[in-house]
Design an enzyme around this catalytic site. Structure first.
Site, mmCIF file in Angstrom:
data_model
loop_
_atom_site.group_PDB
_atom_site.id
_atom_site.type_symbol
_atom_site.label_atom_id
_atom_site.label_comp_id
_atom_site.label_asym_id
_atom_site.label_seq_id
_atom_site.Cartn_x
_atom_site.Cartn_y
_atom_site.Cartn_z
ATOM 1 C CG ASP A 214 -1.961 1.020 1.271
ATOM 2 O OD1 ASP A 214 -2.807 1.010 0.372
ATOM 3 O OD2 ASP A 214 -1.962 1.874 2.192
ATOM 4 C CD GLU A 273 -2.112 2.502 -3.548
ATOM 5 O OE1 GLU A 273 -3.213 3.004 -3.799
ATOM 6 O OE2 GLU A 273 -1.608 2.541 -2.411
HETATM 7 C C1 NOJ Z 1 -4.586 2.930 -0.831
HETATM 8 C C2 NOJ Z 1 -5.747 2.031 -0.565
HETATM 9 O O1 NOJ Z 1 -6.068 1.349 -1.751
HETATM 10 C C3 NOJ Z 1 -6.871 2.914 -0.073
HETATM 11 O O2 NOJ Z 1 -8.093 2.228 -0.007
HETATM 12 C C4 NOJ Z 1 -6.478 3.476 1.268
HETATM 13 O O3 NOJ Z 1 -7.460 4.388 1.702
HETATM 14 C C5 NOJ Z 1 -5.130 4.209 1.177
HETATM 15 N N1 NOJ Z 1 -4.148 3.495 0.411
HETATM 16 C C6 NOJ Z 1 -4.556 4.417 2.549
HETATM 17 O O4 NOJ Z 1 -4.121 3.209 3.087
#
Ligand code: NOJ
Length: 538
Positions: A214, A273
């Site tokens: 993440d 991500e």
């Molecule tokens: C990316 C995640 O996909 C999202 O859902 C989340 O709110 C943020 N990162 C913070 O962790």
């Protein structure tokens, strides 16, 4: 070139050709009838996922969490929140997934934790200047009302909250790039790196096949936390923000994690991500770093051939520079569903089908988000039912892409979302299902040869065959162009291209044999608007 029936497996590593199905557990299937999807529900529905023909699943967080950001606020990285089940249930899920030939990837959230995490609670209690506060970014502000710098949270509002607003002596603020319930770890403290290596080992030792990381680019912030010239959210927008994210030091973390992942047999997978422009994002998948990073510039595109081609060519340039094949996705739990984003209604539905066909033919791995195989549209969740913290802080609302899946046409048991319990009727789902949701139900689409579900299965089966026969290889790139009539073309290699009719008129196809299309072709050699085709060219 024809597609032979049988041939030897191409030698690519499994993840280079993989299609992974993203499961948002709280909206997938509810095994205990409490209105929230869980591990029991997911385990019971694993055969459905296997029947699609995907290679594995990525599960968004189910670890213990106050659920401020639907699990992206983790209070214990090595457990299971009772809302979702138990660790034993997870182990059984993993075993059953493996028995069905599915890999299992989990989400790891290393940028921030929950404000309920014991280490953050200890830091609050220990007070200013303590080693406990060195685990996070605690900084005194110039005064009780002014945060240490101008950074804005991705969810809206300041990225800082007072540690102890009631105290006259504790002037510290803590940094949270997301909600106040998600304090950022201080990765400049080596203890954090050690802590997360323990987390990785915990799940890898259990047999988990990989991790989705993440906000992977944001772990390190610039030394001294200087003001940012950016007025928007600090890590969003595909911009490398030199104050807040994309610091050089973060790459060392992924080099260590890659080594750790390769200490296991089979090697574990890292997918990031990395919400940056292609040239910067590709640096995270250089040799020795992550295996995959989502092509974020592509994830959010509208229905516009010029931007698809421009982004496609930018990604290709980044691939050639860094050897980093993009990982493709068009939907996830944070963005508006394609059927709605591409126009809504019947046109949006056709375009979502075409986009899905295009996606599965692109060079490299791909991710599908649960419900994308059903063509689900974005739901306009009633204001009073919205729970997304981003919405609460003034940002967009992401709940519309997170509504529970419809399994049965019949509305009983919330269209089969609840699997049924002995103790009476299930609770209302955590987000309401809209009227008419049954028309998208799995059960109904399984019966309909023309459904998006059956289209997805057919595309996945043909994709697998093309890989087996080396029509698709791990060396493929993408050369993109727009032909007259807004025909988007992506040439994958000398044998294969994808064509998508994005304009209002039928368009003539490039020479070759159409082997697959999102809608039946009405006239040979021509593609109707909002249709996509896979073409063998030589
Ligand atoms: C990316 C995640 O996909 C999202 O859902 C989340 O709110 C943020 N990162 C913070 O962790």
């Amino acid at each position: 070139m024809s597609v032979p029936e049988e041939a030897a497996l191409a030698p690519a590593a499994w993840w280079q050709s993989a299609v992974i199905y993203q499961v948002y557990p709280r909206s997938f299937a509810d095994g205990d009838g409490d209105g929230v999807g869980d591990l029991a529900g997911l385990t019971a529905r694993l055969p459905y996922i296997a029947s699609l023909g995907v290679d594995g699943i990525w599960m968004t967080p189910f670890q213990p969490s106050p659920q401020v950001d639907q699990g992206y606020d983790v209070s214990d990285y090595c457990g299971v929140d009772p809302l979702f089940g138990t660790l034993e249930q997870f182990e059984s899920l993993l075993e059953q997934a493996h028995a069905l030939g599915l890999k299992v990837l989990l989400d790891v959230v290393p940028n921030h934790c929950s404000s309920e995490h014991p280490l953050f609670q200890a830091a609050l209690a220990a007070g200013p200047g303590s080693p406990e506060r060195e685990m996070f970014h605690f900084v005194a502000g110039p005064d009780a009302d002014t945060p240490p710098n101008n950074w804005q949270s991705v969810f809206g509002g300041p990225a800082w909250s007072r540690a102890n607003p009631a105290s006259a002596t504790d002037n510290d603020w803590y940094l949270h790039l997301f909600s106040a319930g998600q304090p950022d770890w201080n990765w400049r403290n080596p203890a954090i790196g050690e802590y997360f290596e323990g987390v990785l080992k915990f799940w890898f030792d259990k047999g988990v096949d990989g991790l989705r990381i993440d906000v992977a680019h944001a772990l390190f912030k610039a030394e001294g936390l200087p003001d940012s010239p950016s007025t928007g959210g600090v890590v969003d927008g595909l911009r490398s923000n030199p104050q807040v994210s994309d610091q050089e030091e973060v790459h060392e973390v992924y080099r260590r994690w890659r080594t750790l992942a390769e200490n296991y047999e089979p090697h574990r997978l890292l997918v990031g991500e990395v919400n940056l422009e292609p040239a910067r994002a590709a640096r995270y998948t250089r040799a020795g770093e992550m295996h995959q990073a989502f092509a974020f510039a592509f994830v959010k595109l509208g229905w516009d051939p010029e931007s698809w081609a421009a982004v496609g060519n930018e990604l290709e340039a980044a691939r050639l520079l860094h050897g980093a094949t993009p990982t493709w996705a068009l939907e996830n739990h944070d963005i508006v569903r394609t059927a709605t984003r591409f126009g809504g209604g019947d046109v949006g539905a056709m375009r979502a089908r075409a986009a899905l066909v295009a996606l599965l033919g692109l060079p490299g791995p791909a991710y599908l988000y649960q419900g994308q195989e059903l063509g689900l549209p974005e739901v306009d969740v009633p204001l009073e039912a919205r729970v997304d913290p981003m919405w609460a802080r003034g940002g967009v609302c992401r709940d519309g892409a997170r509504v529970p899946l419809p399994w049965t046409e019949d509305p009983a048991l919330h269209h089969g979302f609840a699997l049924g319990t002995a103790e009476g009727p299930p609770s209302e789902p955590w987000l309401p299902l809209p009227a008419g949701w049954g028309r998208y139900a799995v059960e109904r689409q399984e019966r309909d040869a023309e459904s998006v579900l059956n289209l997805t299965k057919a595309a996945l089966a043909l994709r697998r065959k093309l890989w087996k026969n080396e029509v698709f290889t791990a060396d493929d790139g993408g050369t993109w162009r727009v032909e007259a009539g807004e025909l988007l073309v992506c040439e994958r290699n000398e044998h294969f291209l994808i064509a998508v009719a994005m304009g209002a008129e039928p368009v003539q196809l490039p020479a070759g044999t159409v082997i697959f299309s999102a809608q039946p072709l009405e006239q040979e050699g021509w593609l109707q608007p909002n249709n996509a085709a896979w073409i063998l060219t030589g």
